[in-house]
Design an enzyme around this catalytic site. Structure first.
Site, mmCIF file in Angstrom:
data_model
loop_
_atom_site.group_PDB
_atom_site.id
_atom_site.type_symbol
_atom_site.label_atom_id
_atom_site.label_comp_id
_atom_site.label_asym_id
_atom_site.label_seq_id
_atom_site.Cartn_x
_atom_site.Cartn_y
_atom_site.Cartn_z
ATOM 1 C CB ALA A 130 -0.873 -0.020 1.235
ATOM 2 C CD GLU A 151 -1.905 -7.324 3.100
ATOM 3 O OE1 GLU A 151 -1.519 -6.206 2.698
ATOM 4 O OE2 GLU A 151 -2.418 -7.487 4.215
ATOM 5 C CD GLU A 168 2.019 -5.274 5.606
ATOM 6 O OE1 GLU A 168 2.857 -6.165 5.891
ATOM 7 O OE2 GLU A 168 1.138 -5.423 4.743
ATOM 8 N N GLY A 217 0.679 -4.874 0.926
ATOM 9 C CA GLY A 217 -0.532 -4.935 0.106
ATOM 10 C C GLY A 217 -0.304 -5.613 -1.236
HETATM 11 N N1 CAA Z 1 4.606 3.196 -0.842
HETATM 12 C C1 CAA Z 1 4.986 4.341 -1.440
HETATM 13 N N2 CAA Z 1 6.114 4.467 -2.170
HETATM 14 C C2 CAA Z 1 6.891 3.371 -2.297
HETATM 15 C C3 CAA Z 1 6.541 2.132 -1.705
HETATM 16 C C4 CAA Z 1 5.336 2.074 -0.951
HETATM 17 N N3 CAA Z 1 4.891 0.934 -0.385
HETATM 18 N N4 CAA Z 1 7.504 1.245 -1.987
HETATM 19 C C5 CAA Z 1 8.419 1.884 -2.752
HETATM 20 N N5 CAA Z 1 8.038 3.165 -2.943
HETATM 21 C C6 CAA Z 1 8.736 4.222 -3.686
HETATM 22 C C7 CAA Z 1 9.948 4.720 -2.928
HETATM 23 O O1 CAA Z 1 9.572 5.688 -1.968
HETATM 24 C C8 CAA Z 1 10.776 5.295 -4.055
HETATM 25 O O2 CAA Z 1 10.245 6.539 -4.418
HETATM 26 P P1 CAA Z 1 11.238 7.818 -4.582
HETATM 27 O O3 CAA Z 1 12.107 7.446 -5.748
HETATM 28 O O4 CAA Z 1 10.285 8.934 -4.859
HETATM 29 O O5 CAA Z 1 12.008 7.934 -3.322
HETATM 30 C C9 CAA Z 1 10.497 4.324 -5.214
HETATM 31 O O6 CAA Z 1 9.278 3.668 -4.883
HETATM 32 C C10 CAA Z 1 11.565 3.267 -5.387
HETATM 33 O O7 CAA Z 1 11.732 2.620 -4.133
HETATM 34 P P2 CAA Z 1 13.174 2.422 -3.454
HETATM 35 O O8 CAA Z 1 14.096 3.527 -3.814
HETATM 36 O O9 CAA Z 1 12.946 2.174 -1.993
HETATM 37 O O10 CAA Z 1 13.648 1.091 -4.213
HETATM 38 P P3 CAA Z 1 14.644 -0.007 -3.672
HETATM 39 O O11 CAA Z 1 14.920 -0.900 -4.834
HETATM 40 O O12 CAA Z 1 15.801 0.604 -2.967
HETATM 41 O O13 CAA Z 1 13.814 -0.841 -2.546
HETATM 42 C C11 CAA Z 1 11.854 -1.961 -1.705
HETATM 43 C C12 CAA Z 1 12.695 -1.588 -2.940
HETATM 44 C C13 CAA Z 1 12.645 -2.960 -0.849
HETATM 45 C C14 CAA Z 1 10.599 -2.627 -2.212
HETATM 46 C C15 CAA Z 1 11.527 -0.704 -0.879
HETATM 47 O O14 CAA Z 1 10.993 0.273 -1.749
HETATM 48 C C16 CAA Z 1 10.531 -0.929 0.224
HETATM 49 O O15 CAA Z 1 10.880 -1.459 1.262
HETATM 50 N N6 CAA Z 1 9.269 -0.509 0.025
HETATM 51 C C17 CAA Z 1 8.246 -0.538 1.053
HETATM 52 C C18 CAA Z 1 7.733 -1.952 1.283
HETATM 53 C C19 CAA Z 1 6.683 -1.948 2.373
HETATM 54 O O16 CAA Z 1 6.948 -1.624 3.510
HETATM 55 N N7 CAA Z 1 5.455 -2.347 2.025
HETATM 56 C C20 CAA Z 1 4.345 -2.379 2.947
HETATM 57 C C21 CAA Z 1 3.517 -1.136 2.821
HETATM 58 S S1 CAA Z 1 2.232 -1.004 4.058
HETATM 59 C C22 CAA Z 1 0.985 -1.981 3.512
HETATM 60 O O17 CAA Z 1 1.050 -2.578 2.454
HETATM 61 C C23 CAA Z 1 -0.236 -2.065 4.399
HETATM 62 C C24 CAA Z 1 -1.238 -3.092 4.019
HETATM 63 O O18 CAA Z 1 -1.139 -4.218 4.387
HETATM 64 C C25 CAA Z 1 -2.419 -2.740 3.259
#
Ligand code: CAA
Length: 258
Positions: free
Chosen positions: A65, A112, A132, A109
């Site tokens: 998400a 999911e 998360e 998400g």
């Molecule tokens: N939400 C918003 N933006 C996101 C995102 C997310 N879940 N995941 C990645 N992005 C964005 C980053 O902010 C980045 O944007 P900018 O270039 O503007 O900074 C872009 O995508 C590229 O991401 P990274 O630079 O972080 O890429 P990476 O290759 O270094 O890492 C990754 C990849 C390991 C997937 C890392 O992006 C990451 O950990 N993302 C978050 C994963 C996460 O925590 N997901 C759970 C979200 S909460 C949820 O989903 C709740 C639910 O159950 C409904």
């Protein structure tokens, strides 16, 4: 509806939905979820669609998400807007088979969403996770519930409590995905699986989907009764006569969804 965050294409009898927010690794924001739901409902209504495939990019199916969308929300915002309930319910109401084709990250998400599909085919680069907990929240789209049902308590606890990622081999070993294929073959293999499904009677594939889903909702006794009654009901279809006659006559069945 003109879509900005997904790309939708009808390929033969399969509606292919590609998540398309490359700058955010296909993070699920309100717009994407609303467009995805609209496209799924349209595919459900479209008589040409017999199977649906949801995919992302090579790098990410979806990285979760959208954290930026959620970061400023209060409890009252999340609770009163009933965040994710409509999307989750809409996806669950789609009766045609849906395959997730996962390459790269399927996190939070994203994992999911893949689990909401009927089965997952992934590339050898896939990484699944429920991270998360690292954000100070829990999953909110089924990550504790579906993962526990699909891979068992121990692994679901491990994934949800440590937030670690699971690679494709582990995902296949524990039954989260049905097949792992080389990255370059992901879409051809998935579309071939979708066309196989599209060849069947849509009445039967719809009923089979309903039966398997029921197995997660009820006791074995009730589930078996549900299966048997729908099995009996399928004898009222022309497709049952066609399917069985085609076998006896040693020819391909021509199903007409009747
Ligand atoms: N939400 C918003 N933006 C996101 C995102 C997310 N879940 N995941 C990645 N992005 C964005 C980053 O902010 C980045 O944007 P900018 O270039 O503007 O900074 C872009 O995508 C590229 O991401 P990274 O630079 O972080 O890429 P990476 O290759 O270094 O890492 C990754 C990849 C390991 C997937 C890392 O992006 C990451 O950990 N993302 C978050 C994963 C996460 O925590 N997901 C759970 C979200 S909460 C949820 O989903 C709740 C639910 O159950 C409904």
């Amino acid at each position: 509806m003109a879509y900005e965050t997904i790309v939708v294409e009808l390929v033969d009898h399969t509606t292919l939905i590609k998540l398309n927010r490359p700058d955010a690794l296909n993070a699920l924001n309100e717009q994407l979820l609303s467009e995805l739901c609209d496209a799924l409902q349209a595919a459900q209504k479209n008589s040409k669609t017999r199977c649906i495939v949801i995919t992302g990019s090579e790098k990410a199916f979806a990285a979760g998400a959208d954290i930026k969308m959620m970061s400023t929300k209060s409890f009252v915002d999340a609770y009163m807007e009933d965040m994710f309930t409509e999307a989750s319910d809409t996806i669950a109401r789609i009766r045609k088979p849906i395959i997730a084709a996962v390459s790269g990250y399927a996190l939070g998400g994203g994992c999911e969403l893949a689990m909401m599909c009927d089965f997952i085919i992934c590339s050898d680069t896939a990484k699944f996770g429920q991270p998360e907990i690292n954000l100070g929240v829990s999953p909110g789209l089924g990550g504790t519930q579906r993962l526990a049902r699909f891979v068992g308590k121990s692994k679901a606890m491990d994934m949800n409590l440590t937030g670690r990622f699971m690679d494709a081999e582990e995902a296949e070993r524990c039954g989260l995905v049905s097949r792992v294929v080389p990255s370059k073959k992901l879409m051809t293999e998935t579309m071939a699986a979708a066309s196989k499904i599209a060849e069947k009677s849509l009445i039967t594939s719809t009923a089979v989907k309903e039966m398997v889903h029921r197995s997660f909702e009820t006791t074995l006794k009730e589930g078996l009764l549900f299966e048997r009654r729908l099995f009996h009901a399928l004898f009222a279809t022309e497709d049952q006569k066609e399917g069985m006659n085609a076998f006896i006559e040693k020819r391909e069945a021509q199903f007409r969804d009747k």
